[in-house]
Structure formats: C-alpha cells, structure tokens
Motif scaffolding. Structure first.
Motif, PDB file in Angstrom:
ATOM      1  N   THR A  45       0.791  -1.142  -0.165  1.00 39.57           N
ATOM      2  CA  THR A  45      -0.148  -0.144  -0.012  1.00 39.57           C
ATOM      3  C   THR A  45       1.432   1.604  -0.098  1.00 39.57           C
ATOM      4  O   THR A  45       0.623   2.198  -0.912  1.00 39.57           O
ATOM      5  N   TYR A  47       4.604   3.013   2.075  1.00 32.99           N
ATOM      6  CA  TYR A  47       5.712   2.673   3.179  1.00 32.99           C
ATOM      7  C   TYR A  47       5.407   2.932   4.330  1.00 32.99           C
ATOM      8  O   TYR A  47       4.931   3.668   5.048  1.00 32.99           O
ATOM      9  N   GLY A  48       6.005   1.926   5.237  1.00 32.99           N
ATOM     10  CA  GLY A  48       4.959   1.778   6.936  1.00 32.99           C
ATOM     11  C   GLY A  48       6.387   2.301   7.960  1.00 32.99           C
ATOM     12  O   GLY A  48       8.255   2.201   7.282  1.00 32.99           O
ATOM     13  N   ARG A  57       3.276  11.869  15.774  1.00 35.48           N
ATOM     14  CA  ARG A  57       1.998  11.730  15.434  1.00 35.48           C
ATOM     15  C   ARG A  57       1.138  12.515  16.813  1.00 35.48           C
ATOM     16  O   ARG A  57       1.715  11.482  18.059  1.00 35.48           O
ATOM     17  N   PRO A  82      -3.599   5.662  17.697  1.00 32.82           N
ATOM     18  CA  PRO A  82      -3.392   4.289  17.455  1.00 32.82           C
ATOM     19  C   PRO A  82      -2.964   3.564  15.996  1.00 32.82           C
ATOM     20  O   PRO A  82      -2.739   4.051  14.898  1.00 32.82           O
ATOM     21  N   ILE A 111      -7.399  -3.282  18.907  1.00 30.96           N
ATOM     22  CA  ILE A 111      -6.759  -3.165  18.028  1.00 30.96           C
ATOM     23  C   ILE A 111      -6.449  -3.235  16.872  1.00 30.96           C
ATOM     24  O   ILE A 111      -7.609  -3.980  15.588  1.00 30.96           O
ATOM     25  N   ALA A 112      -5.873  -2.385  15.521  1.00 33.83           N
ATOM     26  CA  ALA A 112      -6.004  -2.986  14.116  1.00 33.83           C
ATOM     27  C   ALA A 112      -4.600  -3.824  13.839  1.00 33.83           C
ATOM     28  O   ALA A 112      -3.548  -3.235  14.060  1.00 33.83           O
ATOM     29  N   ALA A 133       3.149  -0.646  12.277  1.00 28.16           N
ATOM     30  CA  ALA A 133       4.208   0.783  10.965  1.00 28.16           C
ATOM     31  C   ALA A 133       2.292   1.367  11.168  1.00 28.16           C
ATOM     32  O   ALA A 133       1.575   1.024  10.148  1.00 28.16           O
ATOM     33  N   SER A 140      -4.471   1.133   3.330  1.00 31.43           N
ATOM     34  CA  SER A 140      -5.036  -0.293   3.007  1.00 31.43           C
ATOM     35  C   SER A 140      -6.673  -0.043   3.807  1.00 31.43           C
ATOM     36  O   SER A 140      -7.205   1.205   4.483  1.00 31.43           O
ATOM     37  N   LEU A 145     -13.881   1.894   8.117  1.00 31.82           N
ATOM     38  CA  LEU A 145     -13.723   3.273   9.133  1.00 31.82           C
ATOM     39  C   LEU A 145     -12.216   3.935   7.834  1.00 31.82           C
ATOM     40  O   LEU A 145     -12.277   5.219   7.775  1.00 31.82           O
ATOM     41  N   MET A 153      -8.446  10.175  10.984  1.00 39.16           N
ATOM     42  CA  MET A 153      -9.427  10.262   9.923  1.00 39.16           C
ATOM     43  C   MET A 153      -9.339  11.930   9.989  1.00 39.16           C
ATOM     44  O   MET A 153     -10.673  11.945   8.937  1.00 39.16           O
TER      45      MET A 153
HETATM   46  O1  TXA Z   1      -1.475   0.095   4.503  1.00 43.37           O
HETATM   47  C1  TXA Z   1      -1.763   1.097   5.760  1.00 43.37           C
HETATM   48  O2  TXA Z   1      -2.471   0.773   6.409  1.00 43.37           O
HETATM   49  C2  TXA Z   1      -0.590   1.251   6.049  1.00 43.37           C
HETATM   50  C3  TXA Z   1       0.882   0.461   5.610  1.00 43.37           C
HETATM   51  C4  TXA Z   1       1.982   1.096   6.392  1.00 43.37           C
HETATM   52  O3  TXA Z   1       0.104  -0.788   6.680  1.00 43.37           O
HETATM   53  N1  TXA Z   1      -0.679   1.700   7.054  1.00 43.37           N
HETATM   54  C5  TXA Z   1      -0.983   2.804   8.221  1.00 43.37           C
HETATM   55  O4  TXA Z   1      -1.290   3.378   9.009  1.00 43.37           O
HETATM   56  O5  TXA Z   1      -1.171   3.421   6.638  1.00 43.37           O
HETATM   57  P1  TXA Z   1      -1.349   5.174   9.621  1.00 43.37           P
HETATM   58  O6  TXA Z   1      -0.983   5.335  11.135  1.00 43.37           O
HETATM   59  O7  TXA Z   1      -1.079   5.570   8.972  1.00 43.37           O
HETATM   60  O8  TXA Z   1      -2.875   4.705   9.571  1.00 43.37           O
HETATM   61  C6  TXA Z   1      -4.087   4.139  11.008  1.00 43.37           C
HETATM   62  C7  TXA Z   1      -5.149   4.208  11.265  1.00 43.37           C
HETATM   63  C8  TXA Z   1      -4.951   5.083  11.512  1.00 43.37           C
HETATM   64  O9  TXA Z   1      -6.275   6.304  11.061  1.00 43.37           O
HETATM   65  C9  TXA Z   1      -5.830   5.206  12.815  1.00 43.37           C
HETATM   66  O10 TXA Z   1      -6.671   5.463  13.421  1.00 43.37           O
HETATM   67  C10 TXA Z   1      -6.361   3.523  12.174  1.00 43.37           C
HETATM   68  O11 TXA Z   1      -5.632   3.192  11.127  1.00 43.37           O
HETATM   69  N2  TXA Z   1      -6.967   3.083  13.591  1.00 43.37           N
HETATM   70  C11 TXA Z   1      -5.454   2.566  14.502  1.00 43.37           C
HETATM   71  N3  TXA Z   1      -5.913   1.487  14.648  1.00 43.37           N
HETATM   72  C12 TXA Z   1      -6.839   1.505  15.502  1.00 43.37           C
HETATM   73  C13 TXA Z   1      -7.796   1.487  16.693  1.00 43.37           C
HETATM   74  N4  TXA Z   1      -8.706   0.051  17.085  1.00 43.37           N
HETATM   75  N5  TXA Z   1      -9.675   1.877  15.985  1.00 43.37           N
HETATM   76  C14 TXA Z   1      -9.726   2.353  15.241  1.00 43.37           C
HETATM   77  N6  TXA Z   1      -8.613   3.086  14.471  1.00 43.37           N
HETATM   78  C15 TXA Z   1      -7.838   2.420  14.691  1.00 43.37           C
END
Ligand code: TXA
Ligand code: MG
Length: 353
Positions: A37, A39-40, A60, A65, A120-121, A143, A183, A196, A235
């Motif tokens: 998708t 880079y992490g 951040r 999360p 947890i995601a 990541a 993703s 979401l 978001m």
């Molecule tokens: O494609 C992807 O998902 C990339 C690659 C590196 O895997 N990662 C990514 O992570 O986009 P990040 O941190 O930029 O976005 C994660 C999103 C954030 O909007 C965060 O709020 C949401 O996932 N998230 C994480 N844990 C959550 C939870 N327990 N409940 C609701 N939303 C969550």
C-alpha cells in the motif's frame, strides 16, 4: 541519528540485509519498509518504548493508534481477545493484502500501541520485503505510514527520506509501492462490519464475502461539518494537505478542463503561480502553469498510485494554487476521493457547463 539506507530488490531479497533490519526491530529500533500500500514506519508493537519512538519520529498525536502487522494469520490469536466469524471470513478472503481489521485486543498488546483503546488494528501485508522482515524478526511490527504526520503517505523511499532521515535507524528502499493508498480499515467488533477508511478493497468486494457492510458516516463527504466523529482516530486529522491551495473541479470532463483553463488564466493575471493535476488523457489540453500527469483514466490504479507523489511534487515547487480534476468514477473512486477531498480541505467546485 544516522539513518542507514538499505536497498533491497523485492524480487531478489538478500537475507543479510533482512537480518540487519530485523536486529534493529528486535532491539527496539525503527525501520521504514515498503508494503504493497504505502511505506510503513516499523517498530516492535509489543514494546511501549518503540511505540513512543514511532510517535516522536512522525510527530504524531499519541491518541492516534498504530496498525500491527503480522506475517502469519495464526498470530491473530495471541493479539486478539476474540475473532468474530465475519473477521475470520475477511482474513481468509483478503490476507495477505491491503485490508486492516479492528478487533478487541488481548492483554499482551500495550495501550501505547492502541492509543489507549481496547481495540487493535491488525493487517497482514502482501509484500515480499514486509513479509520477510516479519518472519526474520519474529516481531509484531507496529507500522503507521512512514511520513511526517499530516503529510501525504510515502509511496517511494525518497519520500521517506524527505520526512524521516536522521530520525530513525534504517530505511529500506524497495522501490515504488504497488497500490499507493493506505489499506481499507474495517471494524469487526460490532454487529456488522463497518468501513472506517476506504481503500483498494472496496465495499462491494467485502460484501461478496460477508454480506452487508456499513460505512462510518463521519467519513462521507456529505457529512463533513455535521458533527460525526470518525471511529478511526486518524481520520479526524487534517491530512495530505499540500502547501498550495488545492481545489477540485467536478463535472463533465470537457467542462472541467475548460473551467480549469479559465481559472488558471485568472490566477495568473492575479500574479499567482498555478499548478494543475491532469491525466494522460488531458495533459495536452492545459496551457498554463505547472501541469502534472497523475496517471491514466484507462487504468485508475495508476491514479491511486500517482496521487501522493503528485502532491509531494507540487510541494517541491512554488505553486500557490493547485487545480485538479476529480476522480470519483470507477471502483477506486471512493478511496481516491477520500484522500483528495481531505487534501483539498473539501473545496469542491461543481462545473455545470
Ligand atoms: O496501508 C496501511 O494501512 C499502512 C501500511 C504501512 O500498512 N499503514 C497506515 O497506518 O496507513 P496509519 O497509522 O497511517 O493509519 C492507521 C489508521 C489511523 O487512521 C488510525 O486512527 C486507525 O488506523 N486505527 C488504528 N487502530 C485503530 C483502532 N483500534 N480503532 C480504530 N482505528 C484505528
Ligand atoms: Mg498515515
């Protein structure tokens, strides 16, 4: 801090390089790596100190999360409290792949990784370097996208270098990513699955596997400013905003092209530097300012892949206004427009004629 840049070819991965990166992760350090998708920025998701380093490097907010990446589906068991039936079905259908699922967390997952949430995601990425790193390290890799908070997600190692060089231990350069948008995130903790964050895996694709799928109301364009709070904390933040003032022109393509040309002339007369986001099909129809080709409408995957790169490229110029076509048609339209609308602060002009 000196950041090591490690080039790895995804088609021919040298184990030595992976071992070096894995060692950093095991010792609580940070390694940026490619996924399919974006880079992490990886760190040990079960180590609160590593999570804190991630938040600091990205700038951040700590209530946002992280996603934990796993290399095998069976690792889900120890990270989650329970796996609902719909979750299992989605895992079987789409992992490894660009789908993140939200579950109730198990006790071993620290709150520093989940931003204090009980959920947890988790996702299993589909990229040989990401999977190799997960396997070699044995670490559950937390990541987020490897950008400075608020900037477009990185689709190339050079984007990561721009944002994070000097702040993390290693950046793995594995070339340009395939998809270019983060993703799809689906919450499976309730009665029905809820999207979401839209992404490459669409509502229709999910519904073929689990029946009715909802969309978090807060992320829909029509509900902006109406008080809904997004369930994915990330978001709610301003995202992807380029330095230039971005406006989206929506309507029949030929009318949009005409209007963008008129507006570009007007801005130039006012002495403003103009940028235009065009496609391969339309780039020769614009005559003013810096014109960038985002991809081709014949293959909308190219537009998804090109979006963040174009936004970052405009930041390297001195354009003050950016005018863009709209990309809502097609199966990736929802995912692309979700990001483009945020980048534009929801400034949209409907072109009628
Ligand atoms: O494609 C992807 O998902 C990339 C690659 C590196 O895997 N990662 C990514 O992570 O986009 P990040 O941190 O930029 O976005 C994660 C999103 C954030 O909007 C965060 O709020 C949401 O996932 N998230 C994480 N844990 C959550 C939870 N327990 N409940 C609701 N939303 C969550
Ligand atoms: Mg991100």
């Amino acid at each position: 801090m000196e950041t090591k840049i490690q080039v790895i070819c995804p088609k021919q991965i040298e184990k030595e390089s992976l071992i070096k990166a894995a060692k950093i992760l095991k010792n609580g350090g940070l390694v940026a790596f490619p996924t399919e998708t974006v880079y992490g920025l990886g760190g040990d998701g079960l180590n609160p100190e590593a999570a804190e380093k991630i938040y600091n490097a990205k700038g951040r907010p700590s209530d946002n999360p992280l996603i934990i990446h796993i290399g095998e589906k069976k690792e889900l068991d120890i990270l989650t409290k329970e796996i609902p039936e719909m979750g299992r079905k989605l895992v079987e259908a789409f992992w490894p792949g660009p789908l993140t699922l939200i579950f109730y967390k198990s006790e071993i997952v620290p709150y520093s990784t989940t931003g204090g949430l009980e959920t947890i995601a988790i996702r299993m990425p589909n990229h040989p370097i990401a999977l190799g790193l997960l396997k070699e390290s044995g670490v559950k890799i937390a990541a987020p996208s490897a950008n400075t908070s608020g900037k477009p997600s990185p689709t190339k190692a050079s984007h990561v270098i721009e944002d994070l060089a000097g702040k993390i231990d290693m950046i793995i350069d594995g070339g340009e990513v395939e998809i270019g948008l983060e993703s799809t995130i689906v919450d499976v903790t309730g009665d029905n699955p809820v999207i979401l964050r839209p992404g490459f895996i669409t509502k229709e694709m999910l519904e073929q596997v689990v029946g009715l799928v909802e969309i978090d109301k807060a992320i829909l364009e029509k509900n902006q400013g109406s008080g809904f709070i997004p369930k994915a904390p990330g978001m709610k933040y301003k995202h992807y905003a380029p330095k230039g003032d971005l406006t989206i022109y929506q309507g029949k393509l030929e009318h949009v092209v005409k209007r963008i040309n008129q507006e570009a002339i007007r801005y130039e007369k006012e002495g403003k530097k103009v940028g235009i986001i065009a496609t391969e099909e339309t780039k020769n129809k614009y005559h003013i300012g810096i014109i960038k080709d985002i991809g081709t409408r014949e293959e909308e995957e190219t537009i998804a892949r090109g979006l963040y790169n174009v936004l970052r490229e405009f930041d390297q110029t001195n354009v003050e206004v950016i005018l863009t076509e709209s990309f809502e048609s097609g199966y990736l339209g929802q995912a692309i427009m979700n990001r483009l609308l945020k980048a534009a602060g929801y400034q949209v002009i409907e072109v009628k004629d």
